[in-house]
Each structure stands twice: as C-alpha cells, then as structure tokens.
Enzyme design. Structure first.
Site, PDB file in Angstrom:
ATOM      1  N   GLU A  92      59.124 -11.502  -6.806  1.00  0.00           N
ATOM      2  CA  GLU A  92      58.134 -12.268  -6.054  1.00  0.00           C
ATOM      3  C   GLU A  92      57.338 -11.400  -5.087  1.00  0.00           C
ATOM      4  OE1 GLU A  92      59.952 -15.911  -4.718  1.00  0.00           O
ATOM      5  OE2 GLU A  92      58.391 -16.080  -3.183  1.00  0.00           O
ATOM      6  N   ASP A  93      58.011 -10.449  -4.459  1.00  0.00           N
ATOM      7  CA  ASP A  93      57.369  -9.729  -3.352  1.00  0.00           C
ATOM      8  C   ASP A  93      56.941  -8.296  -3.655  1.00  0.00           C
ATOM      9  OD1 ASP A  93      57.688 -11.980  -1.862  1.00  0.00           O
ATOM     10  OD2 ASP A  93      59.522 -11.318  -0.870  1.00  0.00           O
TER      11      ASP A  93
END
Ligand code: MN
Length: 739
Positions: A92-93
C-alpha cells in the site's frame, strides 16, 4: 508521509522492538527455517519503509513490528502470519507489488498481504449518489478473504488494535471515524472470534477517547477500589488455595477487575452507579486437569466448583455453565458468584489451561488444540458461523453497505436457548418469535405454521421466546406465509423465506403498496407524482426503482409512519417547497460553531436517538444540503454512520452562552415512602426551577425505580441536579440514561 534520515536512537528503537518480536516468534516457530522467514520479512519491510515516519514521529516500521507482535502474542498465529503482518503495509505504501512479495516469500504470504492491502479508489459522484461507501467496500474485501483464509481477518484485527493504541496522533475527525468503525465492526468481530484480549483493549481505547471524563472517573474508582480491597481478596483466595492444594490440583489463581468499558456499559445500559456493580471483582482459577483419573475435564471443573462452594455461599441464579454449553465464540468456563467472609460478592471463573488459552486468544488457539486432537466435534459453532458469513458474502444481490449492516447485526445479536418437543437444545437470536423457531427447524414447518405451544400452552406465532422455553409448532397443510408475518419476524433467515415466498405474489403486493402510499400522501395533502416519488425513493434509500418501493410497502417491510418526515427532509433541500407545518416544528435552533470558525450558514439538528446536551462530547454528520446532525460520540447510531460514511464527519463545538434547554432522562432507584414522588417533582420544579416533561416511577414492596424526563441547559446543570437529587432522603441512585 514524511521522509527523513533516521537517527542512531531510531535505529536502536527498531532493533530493540524487533528483538522483542523475534523472542516471541521463536517460541511459536517450529524450527530455524520458520524463524528465518520472519527475519527475512523484517529485513525487507525495514528497507521498504526506510526513512519514513508515522504521525507520531516514530519510524514507520515500528507499526508493522507491533502488529506482528500482537499477531503472535495476543492471537497466537504462526510464522507466515507474523511475516505477513511485517509486510502488511509494504504494497500500500511503497512501490513494491504483491508479485514482488510472491517472488520473495511464496504464494501463501503473498495472498495474506494481498488480502490486507486496502482498495485505494476515490468515490466518484455517481457512487456517492448510489450511497456506495469506500469504507464498506474495504470491509467487504476483508470479509471476502474469510473464504480462503481467516488469518487475514485476524491480522487486520491486530493492525486495527495497534492503530487504536496510537490514535492520539490522529486529528479528531479521523479519530472518531477509526473508533466508530472499530466499535461497529471490529470489536464485534473480535468478540465473535473469541479474541478477548484484543476486544477488551479496543473497547477501553474507544471509551477513553469517546468519553474521556467517564473513562478517567471509572479508572480512578477502580484503582482506589483495588487498593482498598486488595487484602480482602487475598484473604478470600487463601482458603480456596489450601483446599485445591489438598485435593491435589495443579493450578494458578488470577485476580481480575472488570474493564472500564464494561463498567461504563453497565452503568449506561442498566442505569446503576459504579458502587452498585456487584461483580466488579473476579478470581480466575486455571488448572491442569489431572491425567490419572477417570474424571473428564468437565467433571474436574465441577469438582473445583464443589470445593469453592463448600467454602463460600453462592448466588444460585449467577451460576453460568459454559463448560457444558460453550458460548458461540468457543468460550468455555464455569462461572459462579460467591459471598466472601468479609461480605463482598466475588465472581469465580473456573477454567482448565486449554479453556483459558481459547478464552484469551480465541480461534487460533481453538484450532491449535483441534489439530492436536483435543477437540473432537469437528464443526464448532465458530465454523458454522464462518460458513454462514461465506454464504452471505458470495450473494451477488447484497451490496457492500448492506453487507456491513448484515454482519454488524449478526455479530451483535445475542442468543437464547430453547428446546424442541424432544428436548433437543437449539440456539436462536434473542427476540425471536415462535415463528422464527419454526423456520429454524424447517422452511416447510414455517410456511405451514398456524400456532405454537410453548411449555405446553397455546400461544400465537408472534410469541417472543425466552431462554428455556420448549416450543412445539402446530402446522396445517392448507396454510401459507402471510404478509403480516413480516411485522414480527426477527431472524434474517425467516424473513428471507417469507419474502421469497411472497415474491411470487409480487405484482399483488406492488398494487397494494402503491395504494397505501397514495392514501398516506393524501392524508398530508399531497399526491403521488414524479417529484414525491423521487423524494420517497431518496428518503428511504431505495435504488432499485419504484416497484421495489411499492413492493416493500406492500409486504410491510417498509412502514410509512415517518412518511411526512421523509418528505419534509427531502423538501428542505428544495427551497421552492414550503410546508406550513414544517415551520411550526422548526423551533429555536441550537447554536454551534464548527471548529471555532464563524461559519453560521449551517443548520443544526439534535439527533433524537441520543439527545446530546451542551458539554457532551459530540460528533456531527453533514448532509448534502449542509444540515448537520449532532450526536453523542458514544451513540450507536452515530457509530454506524461514521463507520459507513466517514467522509461526512464534522466536529461541532458547543457554544458557551447557549440559553436553550435540552431534554434528558434521569433513572432513579430508591426506597418508597409516602409522598416521595410528589416531593421529587416539587423539588425539581420549584426549588431547582427545572422544567419537567414527565415522571414515571414504579413502586414494588417498598422500593421504587423509574425515570424523570426533564430539560436542562447543559451538563454542569445536569450534574448539579444529580448531586442534589442523590442527597434526597430515600433516593439511592440517580443516573443519566438514554431516552
Ligand atoms: Mn497497518
């Protein structure tokens, strides 16, 4: 996200936290290879999040480390889950993909990480119009993983717990959104999966931020009480310890105090004071069953019970046998409440070591014991529940928002036990009727039901069942499901069966429904036309068109008793509509300022579900036309809205100089004496000059309980009033409760 060079201190903290995790993982890993996977996942995640910090200023990697620690220590999962927890925010990051994870860690860990990665789409306007919710979509995504691997949900719960622990660094509106989602779905889920430690920590954090004053007050009282009662409890334990030693048990005794949240919950739902909670203390006896006897694990629990009740008198209506009938989340234990020699009620919980592991860690411990052959019945209540959820989530007719509601309702419903005529025990949702029971047994029995016998007595199908009822359904070949049944059926299964059946008569129902709407509209001087129809569709949130609206009204699922409000609410948006009766209802508005800005253009509405008063912690929801509905932060309804439509949250502030009055309810208990009610109402009206709306007191054999509804300016006002009333002779407790 902020990127900055790490200092030596940062590196030290990372090394220390990981060493701590590795120590916990070592105990759980079967061999060095498994532990190497954990190390490799850490190295990879540490590199991927390098230089990145959380809002708190801490290095980001401390979050995945903490989540992995919860996964192993509080939930008891193994190395693949620990690795997935370490990697859960990488996709996600950072620029890494699930494929990268698959290449490095294999299929299983990659699929766990994939399940944990959030959808990052932004809702477009069309989605908003259809009331789609990104929160609900994300939650549906997690639930769908139940199909292949429940570990995703367990790791997600660990992630959520750590986000709660670090919530003070979030802005207030975000905090409210996260806490509301937690209460709406994650806490019930943790409870359902038997994760007691995770659940109760989340509940306490929820209360601490939603209602800080109550949290602090209760925590202080607990601490004071513990110091006061410490000696007494030790004195209480001593003879139990000696007797168990003599009987040859190997055991451990733990002292427990109710959590702040469960105390608060009891205060607000039961209308009691802190001092009136009699099961504040619990003593937990955890023993290893003796292997050399013929007594089963269960028998030995009863043996311990008989030893304890040989020393202390017990409250016969407070014995809970979850050894014979485990709770549906797998909880097993024998509880009783006994009177100490110094005169306090103490709850005693009897568990074996195995039961204790399951009680604290839940499903993972349950499966570990099952694998080792400790548990024989291979379809537990938990497995049944997971299968039920699977059926719901694969149903293409259910959208994400509905799914969230269905799961929430399912998770928070409590159960009762009833018996069939042959004495078989069945679980059914609390509030279920005899007809729900008929459908639980078999669709055909439900469809052909005509009446029921409960404990040999004839009752209507709408009779609400109570624990212990023995239920027999009387059927007739010629009977068929009726529209009216939907007015009282409680369980989803039964309702769906009836709706399904009635679908065949859909056209009839549509006609009936249309006629009912026309009549109701005529009653308030309106006609059914394109404009009113659209208002009704919007107001009742029906997206499938007018036939569905008519059908739901026709079969009685949708009641029209708030029709005028629905029309008004939508009419407000359209200034060309003008209703005289709306003006009348529109009294003086409460004044607020939002975040101290001078923006007074919004219209505020006090939510009637929780009736907040100035001084309460409140949250607001902005509707499309700018109206802000203000709820208490702890309100169930507000929790539900924030969990589904978090983008509507605003943080209103009460204005100090408000001269308005707000309705509250005070619950009272005490000793009845001549003229007391009169005295209370005179005292409130004349001495305190408080405006009363109503007083309802029941007296029974010299004691009374009931409530008073009255108007106050704010919380200070209310607290003064409570203090004064408490001092009145005969009144034992005064507690603010929901209206
Ligand atoms: Mn996370």
């Amino acid at each position: 996200m902020a990127v900055s060079e790490f200092t030596q201190h940062d590196y030290d903290v990372i090394a220390r936290d990981f060493a701590d995790l590795k120590e916990a993982a070592r105990k759980r890993c079967a061999n060095q290879e498994e532990l190497d996977v954990v190390q490799k996942a850490f190295d990879f995640a540490n590199e991927a999040h390098k230089g990145v910090r959380r809002r708190s200023g801490e290095p980001y990697i401390l979050h995945p480390i903490a989540v992995a620690k919860i996964v192993v220590s509080n939930i008891g999962l193994g190395y693949k889950s620990i690795a997935a927890a370490l990697l859960h925010d990488v996709v996600e990051d950072t620029d890494y993909t699930v494929d990268d994870i698959r290449n490095l860690f294999g299929e299983k860990i990659a699929s766990l990480v994939d399940g944990l990665t959030k959808i990052k789409t932004v809702l477009d306007n069309e989605d908003k119009a259809k009331q789609k919710s990104i929160q609900a979509e994300n939650f549906k995504r997690i639930l769908l993983t139940l199909n292949d691997d429940i570990r995703v949900v367990l790791i997600k719960l660990a992630d959520r717990l750590h986000n709660c622990r670090t919530i003070e660094f979030m802005p207030e509106y975000k905090r409210d959104k996260i806490l509301s989602e937690t209460m709406f779905i994650f806490i019930p889920l943790a409870h359902r999966l038997g994760l007691y430690e995770v659940k109760s920590e989340m509940e306490d954090i929820w209360l601490r931020y939603k209602e800080p004053e109550a949290f602090n007050e209760i925590t202080e009282k607990i601490n004071r009480n513990i110091t006061d009662k410490e000696k007494e409890i030790d004195e209480f334990i001593k003879p139990i310890k000696e007797a168990l030693d003599r009987a040859g048990f190997s055991f451990e005794i733990k002292k427990r105090v109710k959590t702040p949240y469960s105390i608060w919950n009891k205060i607000v739902t039961k209308g009691v004071t802190f001092e009136q909670i009699y099961d504040l203390y619990a003593v937990r006896i955890i023993f290893d069953p003796k292997p050399e006897t013929t007594e089963t694990e269960r028998d030995q629990c009863y043996h311990v019970f008989s030893i304890i009740t040989g020393i202390y008198k017990y409250k016969s209506d407070r014995v809970r046998d979850w050894v014979k009938h485990p709770k549906n989340n797998g909880y097993e234990a024998l509880h009783c409440t006994v009177m100490s020699h110094s005169g306090i009620w103490i709850e005693v919980q009897i568990r074996t070591k195995r039961m204790n592991d399951i009680a604290e860690k839940g499903i993972a411990a349950h499966w570990a014991y099952k694998k080792d052959g400790f548990i024989e019945n291979d379809e537990s209540e938990m497995d049944k529940w997971i299968n039920k959820v699977k059926e719901i989530i694969v149903n293409p007719d259910v959208n994400a928002l509905e799914l969230l509601d269905i799961i929430h309702n399912d998770l928070t419903a409590s159960e009762i036990f009833v018996f069939t005529p042959k004495g078989d025990q069945k679980r059914i949702e609390k509030g279920a009727t005899a007809l729900d029971f008929a459908y639980l047994i078999h669709t055909e029995i439900g469809n052909k039901a005509i009446a029921a016998k409960v404990n040999m007595k004839l009752v209507p199908l709408s009779y609400r069942l109570k624990t212990g009822d023995q239920v027999e359904i009387i059927t007739a070949e010629t009977e068929k499901p009726k529209r009216e049944w939907l007015q009282f059926l409680k369980t989803r299964k039964a309702r769906n069966e009836v709706i399904d059946y009635l679908k065949d008569e859909r056209q009839d129902s549509i006609k009936v429904g249309k006629k009912m709407i026309e009549e109701q509209l005529a009653a308030i001087g309106m006609k059914l036309n394109d404009s009113t129809l659209q208002q009704l569709l919007d107001g009742y949130e029906i997206f499938e068109g007018k036939d569905e609206l008519y059908f739901r009204v026709g079969i009685g699922v949708l009641k029209l008793n708030n029709l005028d409000q629905v029309i008004h609410r939508t009419a407000e948006k359209n200034k060309s509509w003008n209703f005289p009766w709306f003006r009348q209802k529109n009294k003086k508005e409460p004044r607020f300022v939002i975040n101290d800005s001078s923006d007074k253009s919004h219209k505020y509405v006090i939510a009637s579900c929780c009736n907040p008063i100035p001084g309460d912690s409140v949250v607001g929801f902005m509707s499309d036309d700018g109206t802000i509905t203000v709820h208490k932060k702890t309100c169930d309804v507000a929790n539900g809205i924030a969990a589904k439509h978090g983008d509507r949250i605003v943080m209103p502030q009460w204005e100090h100089d408000s001269q308005q009055s707000f309705l509250v309810r005070l619950s009272l208990k005490g000793f009845d004496r001549l003229g007391l009610i009169n005295e209370i109402s005179r005292y409130i009206s004349f001495v305190l000059s408080v405006n009363m709306k109503g007083i309802y007191l029941n007296t029974d054999n010299g004691v009374f309980d009931g409530y008073i509804d009255l108007y106050v300016h704010d919380r200070d006002d209310l607290e003064k009033l409570i203090r004064k009333l408490t001092k009145t002779e005969g009144i034992q407790s005064v507690v603010r409760t929901d209206l």
